[in-house]
Motif scaffolding. Structure first.
Motif, PDB file in Angstrom:
ATOM      1  N   LYS A  62       0.837  -1.203   0.000  1.00 27.25           N
ATOM      2  CA  LYS A  62       0.000   0.000   0.000  1.00 27.25           C
ATOM      3  C   LYS A  62       0.873   1.254   0.000  1.00 27.25           C
ATOM      4  O   LYS A  62       0.608   2.196  -0.747  1.00 27.25           O
ATOM      5  CB  LYS A  62      -0.920  -0.012   1.221  1.00 27.25           C
ATOM      6  CG  LYS A  62      -1.846   1.180   1.283  1.00 27.25           C
ATOM      7  CD  LYS A  62      -2.750   1.153   2.488  1.00 27.25           C
ATOM      8  CE  LYS A  62      -3.638   2.380   2.439  1.00 27.25           C
ATOM      9  NZ  LYS A  62      -4.163   2.769   3.698  1.00 27.25           N
ATOM     10  N   GLN A  63       1.920   1.267   0.821  1.00 33.88           N
ATOM     11  CA  GLN A  63       2.824   2.418   0.853  1.00 33.88           C
ATOM     12  C   GLN A  63       3.510   2.613  -0.497  1.00 33.88           C
ATOM     13  O   GLN A  63       3.675   3.737  -0.970  1.00 33.88           O
ATOM     14  CB  GLN A  63       3.879   2.242   1.947  1.00 33.88           C
ATOM     15  CG  GLN A  63       3.323   2.346   3.354  1.00 33.88           C
ATOM     16  CD  GLN A  63       4.342   1.929   4.402  1.00 33.88           C
ATOM     17  OE1 GLN A  63       5.063   0.942   4.241  1.00 33.88           O
ATOM     18  NE2 GLN A  63       4.400   2.695   5.488  1.00 33.88           N
ATOM     19  N   GLU A  65       2.356   1.678  -3.481  1.00 31.09           N
ATOM     20  CA  GLU A  65       1.364   2.165  -4.444  1.00 31.09           C
ATOM     21  C   GLU A  65       1.102   3.659  -4.248  1.00 31.09           C
ATOM     22  O   GLU A  65       0.993   4.411  -5.217  1.00 31.09           O
ATOM     23  CB  GLU A  65       0.060   1.374  -4.343  1.00 31.09           C
ATOM     24  CG  GLU A  65       0.129   0.011  -4.989  1.00 31.09           C
ATOM     25  CD  GLU A  65       0.464   0.071  -6.470  1.00 31.09           C
ATOM     26  OE1 GLU A  65      -0.079   0.929  -7.207  1.00 31.09           O
ATOM     27  OE2 GLU A  65       1.302  -0.745  -6.907  1.00 31.09           O
ATOM     28  N   GLU A  66       0.985   4.074  -2.984  1.00 32.92           N
ATOM     29  CA  GLU A  66       0.775   5.495  -2.700  1.00 32.92           C
ATOM     30  C   GLU A  66       1.971   6.326  -3.163  1.00 32.92           C
ATOM     31  O   GLU A  66       1.801   7.401  -3.751  1.00 32.92           O
ATOM     32  CB  GLU A  66       0.526   5.711  -1.203  1.00 32.92           C
ATOM     33  CG  GLU A  66      -0.824   5.194  -0.742  1.00 32.92           C
ATOM     34  CD  GLU A  66      -0.995   5.205   0.778  1.00 32.92           C
ATOM     35  OE1 GLU A  66      -0.032   5.555   1.507  1.00 32.92           O
ATOM     36  OE2 GLU A  66      -2.102   4.854   1.232  1.00 32.92           O
TER      37      GLU A  66
END
Length: 162
Positions: A62-63, A65-66
């Motif tokens: 998630k990090q 992708e962000e």
């Protein structure tokens, strides 16, 4: 038997990186190393003046992708990536930057090529600038020689197969 970098460690490679950054103000860059510990040090130092993200196994999917979206949108200037962590399955970087800085290479030419192809792929509209920082009288020189020889050997064997 442990590799570590003190927070205040003097680094000729980091100094050379800063010179490249200063010579290319505002230019987003993909900065590559084979060492997660060095990636952390570089990211921490860059983050004092710039927006930087450590792309390594320490960051969640998630990090990552962000961070990728921020990089593509222009809100993140530098991705400091550990080579195996960014070599496969990352698309879109070619829309965010055209500058790659190698602080070190992987022992695998395949991984090195895959990483470079993250920026040099369909959709890239600019010439890709590649900087390779090699420190004299260090492991880098020998490693670069080995990688170049492997590439020459591979090309020679492919010619023989033709």
């Amino acid at each position: 038997d442990r590799v570590y970098f003190a927070d205040d460690a003097v680094s000729s490679k980091y100094k050379a990186l800063v010179e490249i950054i200063d010579d290319n103000p505002g230019e987003p860059m993909l900065i590559l190393t084979d060492s997660q510990k060095y990636a952390k040090l570089v990211t921490d130092r860059l983050s004092v003046r710039y927006s930087a993200f450590e792309w390594s196994g320490k960051a969640s999917q998630k990090q990552r992708e962000e961070a990728k979206q921020e990089f593509i949108n222009g809100d993140l200037q530098f991705i400091v990536a550990v080579i195996p962590a960014i070599a496969e399955g990352v698309d879109g970087l070619q829309h965010a930057c055209n500058t790659v800085v190698w602080l070190s290479h992987s022992d695998s030419n395949i991984l090195n090529q895959q990483v470079l192809d993250r920026v040099r792929r369909r959709g890239q509209e600019k010439v890709v600038n590649v900087y390779d920082i090699v420190a004299r009288d260090t492991f880098d020189e020998g490693q670069l020689d080995v990688l170049l020889q492997r590439e020459l050997d591979l090309r020679a064997s492919l010619k023989e197969d033709d």
